[in-house]
Design a protein around this motif. Structure first.
Motif, PDB file in Angstrom:
ATOM      1  N   UNK A 137       0.828  -1.207   0.000  1.00 12.08           N
ATOM      2  CA  UNK A 137       0.000   0.000   0.000  1.00 12.08           C
ATOM      3  C   UNK A 137       0.859   1.251   0.000  1.00 12.08           C
ATOM      4  N   UNK A 138       1.905   1.268   0.844  1.00 16.67           N
ATOM      5  CA  UNK A 138       2.769   2.445   0.929  1.00 16.67           C
ATOM      6  C   UNK A 138       3.508   2.675  -0.381  1.00 16.67           C
ATOM      7  N   UNK A 139       4.062   1.609  -0.964  1.00 18.19           N
ATOM      8  CA  UNK A 139       4.818   1.750  -2.213  1.00 18.19           C
ATOM      9  C   UNK A 139       3.891   2.186  -3.353  1.00 18.19           C
ATOM     10  N   UNK A 140       2.673   1.658  -3.374  1.00 18.26           N
ATOM     11  CA  UNK A 140       1.750   2.039  -4.440  1.00 18.26           C
ATOM     12  C   UNK A 140       1.234   3.465  -4.282  1.00 18.26           C
ATOM     13  N   UNK A 141       1.340   4.023  -3.084  1.00 16.72           N
ATOM     14  CA  UNK A 141       1.020   5.442  -2.932  1.00 16.72           C
ATOM     15  C   UNK A 141       1.988   6.287  -3.753  1.00 16.72           C
ATOM     16  N   UNK A 142       3.256   5.801  -3.849  1.00 17.34           N
ATOM     17  CA  UNK A 142       4.275   6.513  -4.619  1.00 17.34           C
ATOM     18  C   UNK A 142       4.265   6.106  -6.084  1.00 17.34           C
ATOM     19  N   UNK A 143       3.988   4.829  -6.343  1.00 16.96           N
ATOM     20  CA  UNK A 143       3.978   4.301  -7.704  1.00 16.96           C
ATOM     21  C   UNK A 143       2.843   3.297  -7.826  1.00 16.96           C
ATOM     22  N   UNK A 144       1.713   3.693  -8.375  1.00 14.59           N
ATOM     23  CA  UNK A 144       0.537   2.811  -8.440  1.00 14.59           C
ATOM     24  C   UNK A 144       0.784   1.513  -9.194  1.00 14.59           C
ATOM     25  N   UNK A 145       1.814   1.472 -10.037  1.00 15.52           N
ATOM     26  CA  UNK A 145       2.100   0.270 -10.817  1.00 15.52           C
ATOM     27  C   UNK A 145       3.022  -0.708 -10.081  1.00 15.52           C
ATOM     28  N   UNK A 146       3.453  -0.357  -8.871  1.00 13.12           N
ATOM     29  CA  UNK A 146       4.427  -1.176  -8.145  1.00 13.12           C
ATOM     30  C   UNK A 146       3.857  -2.547  -7.798  1.00 13.12           C
ATOM     31  N   UNK A 147       4.693  -3.571  -7.941  1.00 12.61           N
ATOM     32  CA  UNK A 147       4.382  -4.936  -7.527  1.00 12.61           C
ATOM     33  C   UNK A 147       5.561  -5.438  -6.717  1.00 12.61           C
ATOM     34  N   UNK A 148       5.294  -6.071  -5.574  1.00 10.53           N
ATOM     35  CA  UNK A 148       6.348  -6.598  -4.711  1.00 10.53           C
ATOM     36  C   UNK A 148       6.271  -8.120  -4.674  1.00 10.53           C
ATOM     37  N   UNK A 149       7.434  -8.756  -4.519  1.00 10.60           N
ATOM     38  CA  UNK A 149       7.477 -10.219  -4.420  1.00 10.60           C
ATOM     39  C   UNK A 149       8.673 -10.613  -3.564  1.00 10.60           C
ATOM     40  N   UNK A 150       8.539 -11.684  -2.808  1.00 11.57           N
ATOM     41  CA  UNK A 150       9.643 -12.170  -1.980  1.00 11.57           C
ATOM     42  C   UNK A 150      10.216 -13.455  -2.549  1.00 11.57           C
ATOM     43  N   UNK A 151      11.552 -13.584  -2.440  1.00 10.68           N
ATOM     44  CA  UNK A 151      12.259 -14.770  -2.911  1.00 10.68           C
ATOM     45  C   UNK A 151      13.277 -15.212  -1.872  1.00 10.68           C
ATOM     46  N   UNK A 152      13.574 -16.502  -1.891  1.00 11.30           N
ATOM     47  CA  UNK A 152      14.666 -17.054  -1.091  1.00 11.30           C
ATOM     48  C   UNK A 152      15.814 -17.405  -2.024  1.00 11.30           C
ATOM     49  N   UNK A 153      17.030 -16.976  -1.686  1.00 13.32           N
ATOM     50  CA  UNK A 153      18.189 -17.476  -2.401  1.00 13.32           C
ATOM     51  C   UNK A 153      18.306 -18.971  -2.111  1.00 13.32           C
ATOM     52  N   UNK A 154      18.859 -19.713  -3.078  1.00 14.43           N
ATOM     53  CA  UNK A 154      18.951 -21.172  -2.930  1.00 14.43           C
ATOM     54  C   UNK A 154      17.617 -21.719  -2.413  1.00 14.43           C
ATOM     55  N   UNK A 155      16.538 -21.547  -3.175  1.00 11.74           N
ATOM     56  CA  UNK A 155      15.184 -21.850  -2.682  1.00 11.74           C
ATOM     57  C   UNK A 155      14.935 -23.301  -2.312  1.00 11.74           C
ATOM     58  N   UNK A 156      15.766 -24.213  -2.775  1.00 10.56           N
ATOM     59  CA  UNK A 156      15.559 -25.626  -2.459  1.00 10.56           C
ATOM     60  C   UNK A 156      16.050 -25.988  -1.057  1.00 10.56           C
ATOM     61  N   UNK A 157      16.802 -25.106  -0.439  1.00 11.00           N
ATOM     62  CA  UNK A 157      17.291 -25.390   0.913  1.00 11.00           C
ATOM     63  C   UNK A 157      16.155 -25.210   1.930  1.00 11.00           C
ATOM     64  N   UNK A 158      16.200 -25.917   3.080  1.00  8.51           N
ATOM     65  CA  UNK A 158      15.099 -25.849   4.050  1.00  8.51           C
ATOM     66  C   UNK A 158      14.989 -24.490   4.736  1.00  8.51           C
ATOM     67  N   UNK A 159      13.793 -24.226   5.251  1.00  3.40           N
ATOM     68  CA  UNK A 159      13.527 -23.034   6.065  1.00  3.40           C
ATOM     69  C   UNK A 159      13.216 -23.487   7.489  1.00  3.40           C
ATOM     70  N   UNK A 160      13.513 -22.628   8.442  1.00  6.89           N
ATOM     71  CA  UNK A 160      13.373 -22.993   9.847  1.00  6.89           C
ATOM     72  C   UNK A 160      12.459 -22.001  10.579  1.00  6.89           C
ATOM     73  N   UNK A 161      11.657 -22.541  11.479  1.00  6.98           N
ATOM     74  CA  UNK A 161      10.791 -21.712  12.320  1.00  6.98           C
ATOM     75  C   UNK A 161      11.527 -21.451  13.630  1.00  6.98           C
ATOM     76  N   UNK A 162      11.979 -20.225  13.801  1.00  7.71           N
ATOM     77  CA  UNK A 162      12.676 -19.825  15.021  1.00  7.71           C
ATOM     78  C   UNK A 162      11.665 -19.336  16.048  1.00  7.71           C
ATOM     79  N   UNK A 163      10.712 -18.559  15.576  1.00  7.47           N
ATOM     80  CA  UNK A 163       9.653 -18.029  16.446  1.00  7.47           C
ATOM     81  C   UNK A 163       8.373 -17.986  15.617  1.00  7.47           C
ATOM     82  N   UNK A 164       7.279 -18.576  16.084  1.00  6.81           N
ATOM     83  CA  UNK A 164       6.044 -18.572  15.304  1.00  6.81           C
ATOM     84  C   UNK A 164       5.442 -17.190  15.164  1.00  6.81           C
ATOM     85  N   UNK A 165       5.878 -16.252  16.001  1.00  6.88           N
ATOM     86  CA  UNK A 165       5.440 -14.863  15.884  1.00  6.88           C
ATOM     87  C   UNK A 165       6.594 -13.968  16.288  1.00  6.88           C
TER      88      UNK A 165
END
Length: 505
Positions: free
Chosen positions: A303-331
């Protein structure tokens, strides 16, 4: 015979109490137990980070407080502190005993504030005034804030959390505009920046100095590591469970070399390095190419980024995506009640009220239905550009609805983020700094002076590391490291003992 007679009388009395209680009836779902009697009208003082929007101020003063007066007989006095100043000003307020009733901070601060005596245990308050909190937040989420047999914070978020702060969030629209589709490597990030900078040098790349080293670990390390502390000096090897002295590892050198290269090619701007407020301003202006992700930051910041640029799209990626992810804190979100709070019971009632129903949840996060938002096909259509209560602080799987401006693929990323995730070896571990608090304070002072420039890439590793490490050792680094290992060994032994007896985690 007298003894038997007394026992019979006692049983009769207990039975009478049980019948009387049944006749009175248990509290209905959503009612605050222990609060049936009329309560006085009070002002609840709350601290939040960020800049208050005009509509948020109007909403608190009018619709929200009118409703809180009617339903809880309280007035909310909400104080916003800019992100860049939040830590220092919250610390000042807590250390001087200002009478705030409620505040938010991240997971890593709970143990420290508990040790310093800034916050109060919440077990009785939660049991008495928080039935809807415990209904809508899993029990495991609460466990992360249990220390010395007591609960010290409310984990307000109940959503996916594996790999938090180890992903990278990018401007997907700009990525695609230079002929790229996704980010999988450090080289991809550098190529994205180089192509965008050649086309428009007003955009810049950015990876925070206070986070982001473990984003690079996924590619640079052959072992899965998780940071043990907010200050990024120690880690745990998730394969072996052993602690790692990160600063003295070869991995730290590799990370520092990447950061230095990024300064040299312009990915990290020296003029903005270490200036969190300036970086946030650039992000809000839509000039940021990438930053550390947080599982759902692509939705949170849109929402904040689109206030500046209505065409903005955001996406998240993991480097080396096949490696496992860990839950350190559920919140990673923690609401705490200060020791000096004037109205701790009402603070807990207020938090409980937020999760009492989906309607309450939407009201405090999005405002007034029909004026600030409407629901379309199980999504939130925002009718105002102003921020209300941060949705990510209270995101709950039982109530969550994405906003209409968020791409479905981003929502799918979030909902499936924890698929096949693993529990971290440090889940539930808290380092008690008290035995080495003098040394720890000195170590942090040296770390901030000597190592942050290396982390940022402002000075080279080969040039700065030997003298910096020597200064850290003189400050008491080895003593802190030894105490950390001792406490962690006790933690692991207790886990093993619980497992032997059939406990969990």
């Amino acid at each position: 015979m007298k003894t038997i007679h007394r026992i019979l009388l006692l049983f009769s009395f207990v039975a009478w109490v049980a019948v009387a209680s049944a006749c009175k009836g248990a509290p209905e779902h959503g009612e605050s137990t222990g609060a049936d009697a009329p309560q006085p009208y009070v002002t609840l003082s709350m601290i939040m980070p960020g800049d208050e929007s005009a509509r948020m101020r109007e909403f608190v003063d009018n619709e929200l407080n009118a409703r809180l007066k009617q339903e809880l007989n309280i007035k909310l006095e909400l104080t916003y502190i800019p992100w860049a100043d939040y830590q220092s000003k919250v610390e000042l307020a807590l250390s001087t005993g200002e009478n705030y009733d409620l505040f938010w901070y991240g997971t890593s601060f709970v143990s420290d504030y508990k040790t310093k005596g800034y916050i109060r245990p919440l077990d009785t308050l939660l049991q008495t005034y928080g039935p809807d909190l415990t209904t809508n937040i899993p029990a495991d989420n609460f466990k992360q804030y249990e220390m010395d047999g007591s609960l010290w914070a409310i984990p307000s978020q109940a959503f996916t959390s594996a790999g938090k702060f180890t992903s990278v969030m990018v401007r997907q629209d700009l990525l695609e505009s230079v002929g790229m589709k996704e980010i999988r490597t450090i080289a991809d990030l550098e190529a994205f920046y180089t192509k965008m900078h050649a086309r428009d040098p007003s955009y810049y790349g950015y990876l925070e100095n206070d986070r982001g080293q473990d984003v690079l670990w996924r590619e640079l390390s052959d072992q899965p590591l998780t940071f043990l502390d907010e200050n990024q000096m120690f880690a745990v090897n998730e394969n072996t469970g052993e602690l790692v002295d990160y600063l003295e590892s070869d991995l730290y050198k590799k990370v520092a070399q990447v950061r230095k290269r990024w300064v040299d090619i312009g990915v990290i701007d020296k003029r903005l390095a270490g200036n969190k407020a300036a970086n946030i301003d650039q992000e809000d202006a839509g000039r940021l190419l990438f930053r550390v992700g947080a599982v759902s930051r692509a939705m949170e910041n849109l929402q904040t980024v689109q206030n500046a640029d209505p065409e903005a799209i955001l996406r998240e990626y993991y480097l080396a995506p096949d490696k496992p992810k860990y839950i350190v804190a559920p919140s990673n979100e923690a609401y705490m009640i200060p020791t000096k709070a004037l109205h701790p019971e009402r603070a807990m009632q207020f938090m409980n009220w937020i999760l009492q129903s989906k309607e309450h949840y939407n009201f405090i996060i999005y405002g007034l239905e029909g004026k600030d938002y409407r629901i379309e096909n199980d999504k939130i259509q925002l009718l105002t550009n102003d921020q209300f209560m941060y949705e990510w602080m209270w995101r709950n799987k039982n109530y969550f609805m994405p906003t209409t401006n968020v791409d479905d693929s981003v929502v799918e990323d979030m909902l499936h983020n924890d698929d096949n995730a693993r529990i971290s070896k440090i889940f539930g571990f808290h380092f008690n700094q008290e035995p080495v608090k003098k040394e720890y304070a000195k170590v942090l002072a040296v770390y901030n002076e000597k190592f942050l420039p290396i982390n940022l890439g402002i000075v080279g590793y080969d040039q700065a590391f030997p003298g910096s490490m020597e200064a850290l050792k003189k400050a008491g680094y080895d003593k802190v490291w030894a105490e950390l290992k001792r406490q962690y060994a006790d933690f692991r032994a207790a886990q093993t003992s619980r497992a032997d007896w059939g406990g969990s985690k």
